[in-house]
Enzyme design. Structure first.
Site, PDB file in Angstrom:
ATOM      1  N   GLU A   1       0.815  -1.229   0.000  1.00 41.36           N
ATOM      2  CA  GLU A   1       0.000   0.000   0.000  1.00 41.36           C
ATOM      3  C   GLU A   1       0.843   1.271   0.000  1.00 41.36           C
ATOM      4  OE1 GLU A   1      -3.346   0.194   2.600  1.00 41.36           O
ATOM      5  OE2 GLU A   1      -4.253  -1.600   1.749  1.00 41.36           O
TER       6      GLU A   1
ATOM      7  N   GLU B   1      -5.133  -8.418  -0.238  1.00 42.96           N
ATOM      8  CA  GLU B   1      -5.936  -8.172   0.971  1.00 42.96           C
ATOM      9  C   GLU B   1      -7.378  -7.932   0.582  1.00 42.96           C
ATOM     10  OE1 GLU B   1      -4.700  -5.131   3.759  1.00 42.96           O
ATOM     11  OE2 GLU B   1      -2.583  -5.666   3.510  1.00 42.96           O
TER      12      GLU B   1
HETATM   13  C1  NOJ Z   1      -4.556  -2.373   4.646  1.00 41.04           C
HETATM   14  C2  NOJ Z   1      -3.269  -2.558   5.374  1.00 41.04           C
HETATM   15  O1  NOJ Z   1      -2.321  -3.123   4.513  1.00 41.04           O
HETATM   16  C3  NOJ Z   1      -3.409  -3.372   6.642  1.00 41.04           C
HETATM   17  O2  NOJ Z   1      -2.249  -3.227   7.361  1.00 41.04           O
HETATM   18  C4  NOJ Z   1      -4.636  -2.909   7.394  1.00 41.04           C
HETATM   19  O3  NOJ Z   1      -4.732  -3.480   8.655  1.00 41.04           O
HETATM   20  C5  NOJ Z   1      -5.857  -3.214   6.559  1.00 41.04           C
HETATM   21  N1  NOJ Z   1      -5.769  -2.467   5.325  1.00 41.04           N
HETATM   22  C6  NOJ Z   1      -7.182  -2.857   7.226  1.00 41.04           C
HETATM   23  O4  NOJ Z   1      -7.258  -1.498   7.439  1.00 41.04           O
END
Ligand code: NOJ
Length: 499
Positions: free
Chosen positions: A206, A406
């Site tokens: 991200e 994710e």
């Molecule tokens: C994206 C992130 O990569 C992760 O670390 C985070 O906990 C999740 N989204 C949920 O917000």
């Protein structure tokens, strides 16, 4: 494919799962799915589709002062009063550093085939560069061996936001080009040490989040309300500096790809894990789909677009004007070093769009105030994003291998009578899988799905109260209790289908 299966038989499965959940082990005989041949199956994914779960180092490991680990910018940020909800910090978190064997067993029992975890840079190079710390490396080496011993494929992310504090202090962190170089050295070192057993590396998780939310001051508009979502290092830079940080982040990705190629075993694969901004076409008609494609390039101009095209879009540079990033042409070639796959984190549509006569070629439709959302402040619900995100990555950039790195949702889960009723997560999961299935049916090359997250963990500024896991964690006792979503996941993975 029968649709009446999901309604009628799922009720039966859910009650069976509830019994299984009350038992100590999620893999108990009682809760095992019946053989595939005895059960009708929902929409099936392609053969070999990988069912995975994801976590990150800082969110689960704890042990922040052990075995020579250096301080990270998240340690500093979380120790600053007022930054994290309820004053939580991740010094112990899930104590995964000591309990990793139990957590691997938990995954095995859930039918997990692949595990995406991250490596803490400050465990390997405590001050960012210099002498590596053998004990840090040893932890990940043992974790990988444990995973392989039960048939789970390791997928390692090299940067999930825990920058060594020393680099922040020495160079201003990502404000310096030297940080991009230091990252590549660390990436090359890891590939050299672990690519005998890890075949897939994600460079950076991200980029959009840690660059923009970490360096812009990060107020976000969600349904007319301003939500502040600043993360470490918690800076508020001027536009020119912010654009330069963004440039260093994509440069770090490209340099890391080259370093992995130079130091990893032959056949080591790598790519980014980016939270792509996904505009969903309001209506599925060619002109609106075209508008979504145009919007996708622009909304990701500083990230995936430059990484996959090797140039910043004209509109991006025009909008930045005198604040545009400073770079040499050679940088663009490095940034666009060919990747083996693209990982995308998919949680919500960033907007809805339709075709327009405006110069941009698209117009955005703001979210209605009553648009449904999940528990996290930013989390608007739009499961169709799970079709469009990979579909747009394929149609725009011809990507041949895509991973959903994710997808998941936070919830206010509470344990009562030994279980948690995370019906919202099961609803979320099933609906997103339906749309993902539609993408694979349409020939979009999605190779696997990683659910965020295996277990509840430190949800950054939201602390421990926003629970993203399929496994409930009692942070006082460290007891893990699989939720109904874990049973759902196991069944889906076992049948390689939406259930
Ligand atoms: C994206 C992130 O990569 C992760 O670390 C985070 O906990 C999740 N989204 C949920 O917000």
């Amino acid at each position: 494919m029968s649709t009446d299966y999901t309604r009628r038989e799922f009720a039966e499965f859910a009650s069976r799962a509830a019994i299984g959940l009350a038992a100590p082990a999620v893999g108990s005989a009682q809760a095992q799915p019946q053989a595939t041949s005895e059960r009708r199956t929902g929409p099936e994914f392609p053969q070999g589709f990988l069912w995975g779960v994801a976590t990150s180092a800082y969110q689960i490991e704890g042990a922040v002062n052990e075995d020579g680990r250096g301080v990270s910018i998240w340690d500093t940020f979380a120790r600053t009063p007022g930054k994290i909800k309820n004053g939580d910090n991740a010094e112990i978190a899930n104590d995964h550093y000591h309990r990793y064997k139990d957590d691997v067993r938990l995954m095995k029992d859930m039918g997990v085939k692949a595990y995406r975890f991250s490596i803490a840079w400050p465990r390997i190079f405590p001050s960012g560069t210099g002498e590596p710390n053998p004990k840090g490396l040893d932890f990940y080496s043992r974790l990988v061996d444990e995973l392989l011993s039960v048939g789970i494929q390791p997928f390692a992310t090299l940067y999930h936001w825990d920058l060594p504090q020393a680099l922040q202090d020495r160079n201003g962190g990502w404000q310096s080009r030297d940080t991009a170089k230091a990252f590549a050295d660390y990436a090359g070192y890891m590939a050299g040490k672990l690519s005998d057993r890890i075949r897939h590396f994600f460079t950076i998780n991200e980029l959009y989040s840690f660059v923009d939310l970490g360096h812009r001051g990060a107020d976000m508009e969600v349904q007319g309300k301003t939500v502040t979502h600043a993360i470490a290092p918690g800076l508020k830079l001027a536009p020119a500096e912010l654009n330069q940080v963004r440039h260093h982040a994509v440069l770090a990705h490209g340099l890391a790809v080259q370093a992995i190629r130079a130091n990893g075993r032959q056949g080591t694969k790598c790519g980014p894990a980016e939270n792509i901004n996904t505009p969903v076409p309001l209506i599925e008609a060619p002109e609106h789909i075209k508008a979504a494609e145009i919007a996708t390039r622009e909304l990701n101009a500083g990230y995936l677009t430059v990484m996959l095209e090797g140039r910043y879009t004209d509109a991006y540079l025009r909008a930045a004007g005198p604040d545009a990033p400073r770079f040499a042409d050679e940088d663009l070639r490095i940034i666009a070093s060919p990747v083996d796959f693209v990982g995308i984190n998919v949680y919500r549509p960033s907007t809805y769009v339709r075709a327009s006569d405006e110069a941009s070629g698209y117009s955005e439709i703001p979210f209605n105030k009553s648009h449904p959302k999940m528990f996290s402040s930013w989390h608007l619900l739009g499961p169709e994003v799970m079709f469009w995100a990979p579909r747009l990555v394929q149609s725009l950039w011809g990507v041949k291998e895509i991973y959903i790195t994710e997808n998941g949702c936070g919830a206010s889960d509470e344990l009562s009578d030994g279980t948690v009723h995370d019906t919202d997560r099961v609803m979320f999961l099933r609906n997103h899988l339906m749309h993902l299935h539609r993408a694979t049916e349409a020939g979009v090359p999605v190779r696997g799905y990683f659910h965020w997250s295996l277990m509840d963990n430190f949800e950054w500024t939201d602390g421990f109260g926003t629970r993203f896991g399929m496994v409930y964690v009692d942070f006082d006792t460290q007891k893990r209790t699989p939720k109904p979503s874990a049973s759902y996941f196991r069944e889906a993975a076992a049948r390689n289908a939406v259930v």
